[in-house]
Design a protein around this motif. Sequence first.
Motif, PDB file in Angstrom:
ATOM      1  N   GLY A 255       8.480   0.847   9.344  1.00  0.00           N
ATOM      2  CA  GLY A 255       7.981   0.588   8.005  1.00  0.00           C
ATOM      3  C   GLY A 255       9.041   0.811   6.950  1.00  0.00           C
ATOM      4  N   VAL A 256       8.783   0.281   5.764  1.00  0.00           N
ATOM      5  CA  VAL A 256       9.604   0.598   4.593  1.00  0.00           C
ATOM      6  C   VAL A 256       9.059   1.897   4.002  1.00  0.00           C
ATOM      7  CG1 VAL A 256      10.083  -1.824   4.192  1.00  0.00           C
ATOM      8  CG2 VAL A 256       8.144  -0.765   3.031  1.00  0.00           C
ATOM      9  N   PRO A 257       9.835   2.598   3.178  1.00  0.00           N
ATOM     10  CA  PRO A 257       9.373   3.887   2.648  1.00  0.00           C
ATOM     11  C   PRO A 257       8.004   3.837   1.968  1.00  0.00           C
ATOM     12  CG  PRO A 257      11.704   3.665   2.254  1.00  0.00           C
ATOM     13  CD  PRO A 257      11.260   2.351   2.824  1.00  0.00           C
ATOM     14  N   THR A 258       7.706   2.756   1.279  1.00  0.00           N
ATOM     15  CA  THR A 258       6.412   2.635   0.604  1.00  0.00           C
ATOM     16  C   THR A 258       5.259   2.778   1.585  1.00  0.00           C
ATOM     17  OG1 THR A 258       7.401   1.171  -1.053  1.00  0.00           O
ATOM     18  CG2 THR A 258       5.010   1.149  -0.877  1.00  0.00           C
ATOM     19  N   LEU A 259       5.416   2.240   2.780  1.00  0.00           N
ATOM     20  CA  LEU A 259       4.343   2.335   3.774  1.00  0.00           C
ATOM     21  C   LEU A 259       4.122   3.781   4.200  1.00  0.00           C
ATOM     22  CD1 LEU A 259       4.906  -0.797   6.063  1.00  0.00           C
ATOM     23  CD2 LEU A 259       3.964  -0.633   3.758  1.00  0.00           C
ATOM     24  N   TYR A 260       5.199   4.537   4.326  1.00  0.00           N
ATOM     25  CA  TYR A 260       5.066   5.949   4.689  1.00  0.00           C
ATOM     26  C   TYR A 260       4.402   6.741   3.571  1.00  0.00           C
ATOM     27  CZ  TYR A 260       7.836   5.150   8.875  1.00  0.00           C
ATOM     28  OH  TYR A 260       8.265   4.705  10.099  1.00  0.00           O
ATOM     29  N   VAL A 261       4.729   6.419   2.341  1.00  0.00           N
ATOM     30  CA  VAL A 261       4.080   7.100   1.208  1.00  0.00           C
ATOM     31  C   VAL A 261       2.580   6.825   1.219  1.00  0.00           C
ATOM     32  CG1 VAL A 261       3.910   7.165  -1.311  1.00  0.00           C
ATOM     33  CG2 VAL A 261       6.161   7.099  -0.218  1.00  0.00           C
ATOM     34  N   ARG A 262       2.214   5.592   1.482  1.00  0.00           N
ATOM     35  CA  ARG A 262       0.778   5.246   1.500  1.00  0.00           C
ATOM     36  C   ARG A 262       0.066   5.889   2.685  1.00  0.00           C
ATOM     37  NH1 ARG A 262       0.051  -1.051   0.622  1.00  0.00           N
ATOM     38  NH2 ARG A 262      -2.131  -0.380   0.697  1.00  0.00           N
ATOM     39  N   LEU A 263       0.732   6.002   3.817  1.00  0.00           N
ATOM     40  CA  LEU A 263       0.125   6.693   4.955  1.00  0.00           C
ATOM     41  C   LEU A 263      -0.062   8.177   4.660  1.00  0.00           C
ATOM     42  CD1 LEU A 263       1.971   4.948   7.922  1.00  0.00           C
ATOM     43  CD2 LEU A 263      -0.510   5.013   7.589  1.00  0.00           C
ATOM     44  N   LEU A 264       0.882   8.764   3.927  1.00  0.00           N
ATOM     45  CA  LEU A 264       0.748  10.175   3.548  1.00  0.00           C
ATOM     46  C   LEU A 264      -0.448  10.402   2.632  1.00  0.00           C
ATOM     47  CD1 LEU A 264       4.492  11.133   2.981  1.00  0.00           C
ATOM     48  CD2 LEU A 264       2.948  12.200   4.644  1.00  0.00           C
ATOM     49  N   GLY A 265      -0.909   9.344   2.000  1.00  0.00           N
ATOM     50  CA  GLY A 265      -2.096   9.452   1.160  1.00  0.00           C
ATOM     51  C   GLY A 265      -3.393   9.479   1.938  1.00  0.00           C
ATOM     52  N   GLU A 266      -3.328   9.312   3.251  1.00  0.00           N
ATOM     53  CA  GLU A 266      -4.515   9.325   4.103  1.00  0.00           C
ATOM     54  C   GLU A 266      -4.766  10.733   4.642  1.00  0.00           C
ATOM     55  OE1 GLU A 266      -6.617   6.691   4.811  1.00  0.00           O
ATOM     56  OE2 GLU A 266      -5.470   5.664   3.239  1.00  0.00           O
ATOM     57  N   ALA A 267      -5.966  11.257   4.388  1.00  0.00           N
ATOM     58  CA  ALA A 267      -6.302  12.608   4.838  1.00  0.00           C
ATOM     59  C   ALA A 267      -6.250  12.739   6.355  1.00  0.00           C
ATOM     60  CB  ALA A 267      -7.685  12.995   4.321  1.00  0.00           C
ATOM     61  N   GLY A 268      -6.450  11.633   7.054  1.00  0.00           N
ATOM     62  CA  GLY A 268      -6.483  11.675   8.519  1.00  0.00           C
ATOM     63  C   GLY A 268      -5.127  11.689   9.180  1.00  0.00           C
ATOM     64  N   LEU A 269      -4.052  11.677   8.393  1.00  0.00           N
ATOM     65  CA  LEU A 269      -2.713  11.733   8.975  1.00  0.00           C
ATOM     66  C   LEU A 269      -2.418  13.164   9.408  1.00  0.00           C
ATOM     67  CD1 LEU A 269      -0.086  10.053   9.520  1.00  0.00           C
ATOM     68  CD2 LEU A 269       0.768  11.004   7.362  1.00  0.00           C
ATOM     69  N   THR A 270      -2.514  13.412  10.684  1.00  0.00           N
ATOM     70  CA  THR A 270      -2.343  14.749  11.254  1.00  0.00           C
ATOM     71  C   THR A 270      -1.477  14.666  12.512  1.00  0.00           C
ATOM     72  OG1 THR A 270      -4.270  14.485  12.692  1.00  0.00           O
ATOM     73  CG2 THR A 270      -4.656  15.396  10.456  1.00  0.00           C
ATOM     74  N   PRO A 271      -0.995  15.805  13.001  1.00  0.00           N
ATOM     75  CA  PRO A 271      -0.262  15.785  14.273  1.00  0.00           C
ATOM     76  C   PRO A 271      -1.080  15.184  15.406  1.00  0.00           C
ATOM     77  CG  PRO A 271       0.107  17.857  13.147  1.00  0.00           C
ATOM     78  CD  PRO A 271      -0.950  17.137  12.360  1.00  0.00           C
ATOM     79  N   GLN A 272      -2.373  15.435  15.399  1.00  0.00           N
ATOM     80  CA  GLN A 272      -3.222  14.883  16.454  1.00  0.00           C
ATOM     81  C   GLN A 272      -3.271  13.361  16.388  1.00  0.00           C
ATOM     82  OE1 GLN A 272      -7.246  16.307  16.408  1.00  0.00           O
ATOM     83  NE2 GLN A 272      -7.790  15.332  18.349  1.00  0.00           N
ATOM     84  N   ALA A 273      -3.371  12.824  15.162  1.00  0.00           N
ATOM     85  CA  ALA A 273      -3.421  11.369  15.007  1.00  0.00           C
ATOM     86  C   ALA A 273      -2.136  10.717  15.496  1.00  0.00           C
ATOM     87  CB  ALA A 273      -3.672  11.004  13.553  1.00  0.00           C
ATOM     88  N   CYS A 274      -1.030  11.456  15.431  1.00  0.00           N
ATOM     89  CA  CYS A 274       0.283  10.905  15.810  1.00  0.00           C
ATOM     90  C   CYS A 274       0.742  11.380  17.183  1.00  0.00           C
ATOM     91  CB  CYS A 274       1.319  11.304  14.770  1.00  0.00           C
ATOM     92  SG  CYS A 274       0.958  10.752  13.092  1.00  0.00           S
ATOM     93  N   SER A 275      -0.136  12.022  17.937  1.00  0.00           N
ATOM     94  CA  SER A 275       0.282  12.676  19.185  1.00  0.00           C
ATOM     95  C   SER A 275       0.768  11.692  20.236  1.00  0.00           C
ATOM     96  CB  SER A 275      -0.871  13.515  19.749  1.00  0.00           C
ATOM     97  OG  SER A 275      -1.980  12.685  20.051  1.00  0.00           O
ATOM     98  N   HIS A 276       0.324  10.450  20.179  1.00  0.00           N
ATOM     99  CA  HIS A 276       0.738   9.451  21.162  1.00  0.00           C
ATOM    100  C   HIS A 276       1.998   8.712  20.735  1.00  0.00           C
ATOM    101  CE1 HIS A 276       0.116   5.700  23.724  1.00  0.00           C
ATOM    102  NE2 HIS A 276       0.022   6.680  24.589  1.00  0.00           N
TER     103      HIS A 276
END
Length: 514
Positions: A255-276
């Motif tokens: 992704g471009v940085p903007t996409l990461y910023v928008r993902l950080l705005g999601e409450a569900g972004l957790t280590p568990q969500a990214c575990s795979h």
Amino acid sequence: MSNANLFCALRAAFPANLDAPAILPADGPDTTHFYSWRDLDQASARIANLLDSLDLPPASRIAVQVEKSVEALMLYLAVLRAGHVFLPLNTAYQDGEISYFVGNAEPAVVVCSGKNFTWVSRIAFLAGTTHVYTLNDDRTGTLLDRASFHADTHEPAQVAATDLAAILYTSGTTGRSKGAMLSHGNLLSNALTLRSYWRWQPDDVLIHALPIFHVHGLFVASHGALLNGSPMIWFSKFDPAAVLARLPEATIFMGVPTLYVRLLGEAGLTPQACSHMRLFISGSAPLLMDTFTEWQRRTGHTILERYGMSETVMLTSNPCLPADGERRGGTVGFPLPGVGVRVHDDQGQPVPTGEIGGIQVRGPNVFGGYWRMPEKTREEFTADGWFKTGDVGRVDVDGYVTIVGRSKDLIISGGYNVYPAEIESVLNDLDGVAESAVIGVPHADFGEAVVAVLVARSGAELDSARLISHLKGKIANFKVPKRVFVVTDLPRNTMGKVQKNLLREQHKALFNPA
């Protein structure tokens, strides 16, 4: 005689089971079905056969301005397969821009969205283009209608590694856009290098949420998955909540940085969500340190930032494996294998390690020149064959490359060189500042004056005078902005890069009113 057609290398990497999923649509008209590897092979064959039936000269340009779809990717593969030159155009381009590109490239075929057919076809036919087709993001259009009458097998055209595969027009933020000519060899060498450097695995699955009219989405992401025989979860448009929901099925996200910023705005972004997930890659614009560190804190993953250009595809990358070094925030890592990077001053002399200068590169990924601009091509290459990127940066003693900015963004104020990225780094660390852009504008006394444009964090109030006073204790006085403006958003292009040319235009009369 071996065939250096990039399509042959991509097709050879398809898995043995051609009926396995290749692309899984995550949005659009139908998310219940997937495209198999056989679908990619047969559909691209039909379109390639359609192109063959037009009796076009070899290496004809095929200009494409369509919304993102799997069929658009198939069209790209078909153009390679038929031995022609793919010319992707940003979907945001309007009448005047399309007129320039069509007039400059003289494509034999233009493919556009059905909704734009009336005005695009008028431009194309007036410029001498014989064939104009439509392709929509719902699997409709005259291109697919005509291709459906052709066979689903096709022998790829014989090409040399130096033959053109694509022309990518630069963004044109200053002056007319230039068409960077990329060969089959340029693209394949870079794709093979990235497959090795980023350690693509047999079970990798890519979330593809980038546009495909640009190096990042069309070449880095798509080539990566295709050359590894890896499925793609395909988003026609980026939706942070929807992407987050599919992370458990994937291993790689680009992704471009903007996409990461928008993902950080999601409450569900957790280590568990990214575990795979195995790898998060960022590029196309600078990644703020706040984003870098907050992503580590929220997910337990460290974003891999890399650096490339339309003219060169990828040049550098932070390490993939810990054994190769850390992923260092604020840098773009090391030169990729086979790529040379050096830093020279304005007189063409090498600068000492760790000092700032113009970045020059060479390697098998570096383009052959600008379309129909031989003089500009000569200007941009040194006598010993290195490409002058126009980027300003440094190489530290341990080999990490840091990009400071574009040479055209350099501010010369009172005879002193001011690098905007240095000031932006200080500003972005201040309480209440979400993001900043530093520009130079005309000034009667200093030549150029430093001006900062800031975006405040949610709920924060920024006082311009107080910020300027604070900066005077942090950086040299000639670097301190003469004026600071607070805005809601910074202007960006479709790849998330801040358009400083628009800011300069907006504030050009600040100190020298007409």
